[in-house]
Write an enzyme that holds these catalytic residues in place. Structure first.
Site, PDB file in Angstrom:
ATOM      1  N   ASP A 183     -57.033  -2.674  17.821  1.00 37.86           N
ATOM      2  CA  ASP A 183     -56.393  -2.307  17.919  1.00 37.86           C
ATOM      3  C   ASP A 183     -56.186  -2.449  19.599  1.00 37.86           C
ATOM      4  OD1 ASP A 183     -53.944  -2.767  19.168  1.00 37.86           O
ATOM      5  OD2 ASP A 183     -52.379  -1.104  17.885  1.00 37.86           O
ATOM      6  N   HIS A 185     -54.002  -3.139  21.963  1.00 37.08           N
ATOM      7  CA  HIS A 185     -52.599  -1.520  22.651  1.00 37.08           C
ATOM      8  C   HIS A 185     -52.155  -1.902  23.815  1.00 37.08           C
ATOM      9  CE1 HIS A 185     -50.732   2.697  22.208  1.00 37.08           C
ATOM     10  NE2 HIS A 185     -50.695   1.399  21.165  1.00 37.08           N
ATOM     11  N   GLU A 209     -55.140  -7.107  17.838  1.00 41.09           N
ATOM     12  CA  GLU A 209     -54.154  -6.957  17.946  1.00 41.09           C
ATOM     13  C   GLU A 209     -54.281  -6.330  18.883  1.00 41.09           C
ATOM     14  OE1 GLU A 209     -50.783  -3.594  16.527  1.00 41.09           O
ATOM     15  OE2 GLU A 209     -51.773  -4.043  15.488  1.00 41.09           O
ATOM     16  N   GLU A 235     -45.800  -5.967  18.186  1.00 37.81           N
ATOM     17  CA  GLU A 235     -45.052  -5.137  18.149  1.00 37.81           C
ATOM     18  C   GLU A 235     -44.010  -4.525  19.460  1.00 37.81           C
ATOM     19  OE1 GLU A 235     -47.799  -1.414  18.871  1.00 37.81           O
ATOM     20  OE2 GLU A 235     -48.189  -2.627  17.966  1.00 37.81           O
ATOM     21  N   ASP A 258     -41.584  -5.886  14.239  1.00 40.36           N
ATOM     22  CA  ASP A 258     -41.340  -4.308  14.306  1.00 40.36           C
ATOM     23  C   ASP A 258     -40.115  -3.895  13.356  1.00 40.36           C
ATOM     24  OD1 ASP A 258     -39.936  -0.961  13.990  1.00 40.36           O
ATOM     25  OD2 ASP A 258     -42.234  -0.771  14.725  1.00 40.36           O
ATOM     26  N   HIS A 285     -44.989  -4.318  11.468  1.00 47.29           N
ATOM     27  CA  HIS A 285     -45.947  -3.347  12.508  1.00 47.29           C
ATOM     28  C   HIS A 285     -44.806  -1.649  12.485  1.00 47.29           C
ATOM     29  CE1 HIS A 285     -44.887  -0.268  16.361  1.00 47.29           C
ATOM     30  NE2 HIS A 285     -45.982  -1.043  16.201  1.00 47.29           N
TER      31      HIS A 285
END
Length: 382
Positions: A183, A185, A209, A235, A258, A285
């Protein structure tokens, strides 16, 4: 049957639970939260409650349309997360009313279980070798870890090498067939993302990700030229309209809506169906609580393109309470051989321990993510 009341509980480690009660005593649970903005979402749910009290809870699509379109300003993380948690609770009520799991009301199951992964390494990834070993011993066949710490727009190759060394350590422990998601992020800017995805490719990531922030999704087309690894994002994207352009452009391989942010259970199922039409996989997510995970599993059950599910058991955020602490029966989430079975009970398929919820709501939380800075003092992405 009418909606009688909505009650909210802010519970550790960083969650917000919602209980909706009907006039004939049926209860539904939802998880409307934005990590770090629980009080803001709580207020949004309270504002939306005026659309709900006295209404038939079974008219989920109509209530969703009213909540979403009834305001001139719509969408975004706060409003959509508030709607998401309310919608989950309405599905929980509807499933209990018909004595069926939610997935049965969405067309029925296309699977009995789904693969799951656990987090390792924390915000600033460290000790990933030993953490991966523990997950393998616990029976998991896949993990995910943060790839980097803070990165500037252009940064050093020392930091790139640190990422490679960590990933190589997990690959060595897990072997060739172990699933490793990495990730970024949203911490990585385009120039560094191109370098990282290229350098990581020989280690065969399960997926990469959020290589860049969702507001920079146009960069994914160029980043994809530097790797054959699947690229995942989503997400921090909301509703089917938020995913529309991304899917049309065909620049990702996995979407990660999500269920507590993107619009709820049915909205995530609609997004999944859109992705299926573009031959794109689904991996919802969910670094959240047990209600959110139960909602995700209902979507996974009836979405053929779902291939793996995130869940927060033992995640580094869960200080003071963990995923299973708020359930009457922790074995509801039946983990075995790296998979979790789809809950078979009515509604979301879980029984929330309301006594525990009320006890922990007295403690509450004020969780906020850290603010990071680069070496020159500028704010870095967390």
């Amino acid at each position: 049957m009418k909606i009688k009341s909505l009650e909210l509980f802010k519970v550790p480690p960083r969650w917000l639970f919602l209980k909706i009660t009907t006039d004939d005593g049926l209860v539904g649970w939802g998880e409307p939260v934005v990590e770090g903005r629980a009080d803001t979402v709580k207020t949004a749910v309270e504002e939306l409650s005026t659309y709900l009290i006295g209404q038939n809870p079974l008219r989920i699509e109509d209530l969703w349309q009213v909540m979403y379109r009834g305001g001139f300003y719509r969408g975004g993380p706060i409003l959509t997360s508030a709607i998401s948690g309310i919608e989950q609770a309405l599905w929980d009520i509807k499933g209990k009313y018909y004595n069926a799991p939610v997935y049965e009301l969405l067309g029925g199951a296309c699977r009995d279980r789904i693969r799951v992964y656990n987090w390792i390494g924390g915000d600033r990834p460290n000790d990933v070798r030993e953490a991966a070993r523990k997950q393998i011993e616990a029976g998991f066949t896949a993990v995910k870890m943060n790839g980097t710490e803070e990165l500037h727009y252009i940064d050093s190759f020392d930091k790139v090498q640190e990422v490679l060394d960590r990933f190589a350590a997990v690959r060595e422990v897990g072997g060739a067939h172990f699933g490793i998601g990495v990730d970024f992020h949203g911490r990585v800017h385009k120039a560094m993302a191109k370098i990282l995805v290229k350098e990581l490719e020989p280690y065969r990531p399960m997926f990469i990700e959020e290589p860049v922030l969702p507001e920079n999704n146009e960069a994914l087309k160029e980043i994809a030229k530097y790797t054959s690894a699947p690229i995942a994002t989503g997400e921090r994207m909301y509703t089917r309209w938020g995913f529309k352009e991304l899917l049309q452009q065909g620049i990702v391989d996995i979407i990660q809506p999500d269920v507590s942010h993107a619009g709820g259970i049915l909205e995530t199922r609609k997004i999944a169906a859109m992705a299926e039409a573009y031959d794109i996989a689904l991996a919802p997510h969910c670094p959240l609580g047990p209600i959110a995970l139960a909602a995700c599993l209902q979507v996974d059950a009836c979405s053929p393109n779902a291939f793996i599910q995130e869940q927060s058991l033992g995640i580094h955020y869960n200080q003071g309470s963990d995923l299973l602490d708020y359930l009457i029966d922790p074995k509801t989430f039946d983990y075995k051989d790296g998979f979790v079975a789809i809950p078979q009970g009515p509604g979301l398929g879980i029984e929330v321990n309301e006594e525990k919820v009320r006890e922990m709501a007295q403690i509450g939380h004020d969780w906020k993510n850290p603010v990071w800075r680069n070496a020159d003092g500028t704010v870095a992405e967390w």
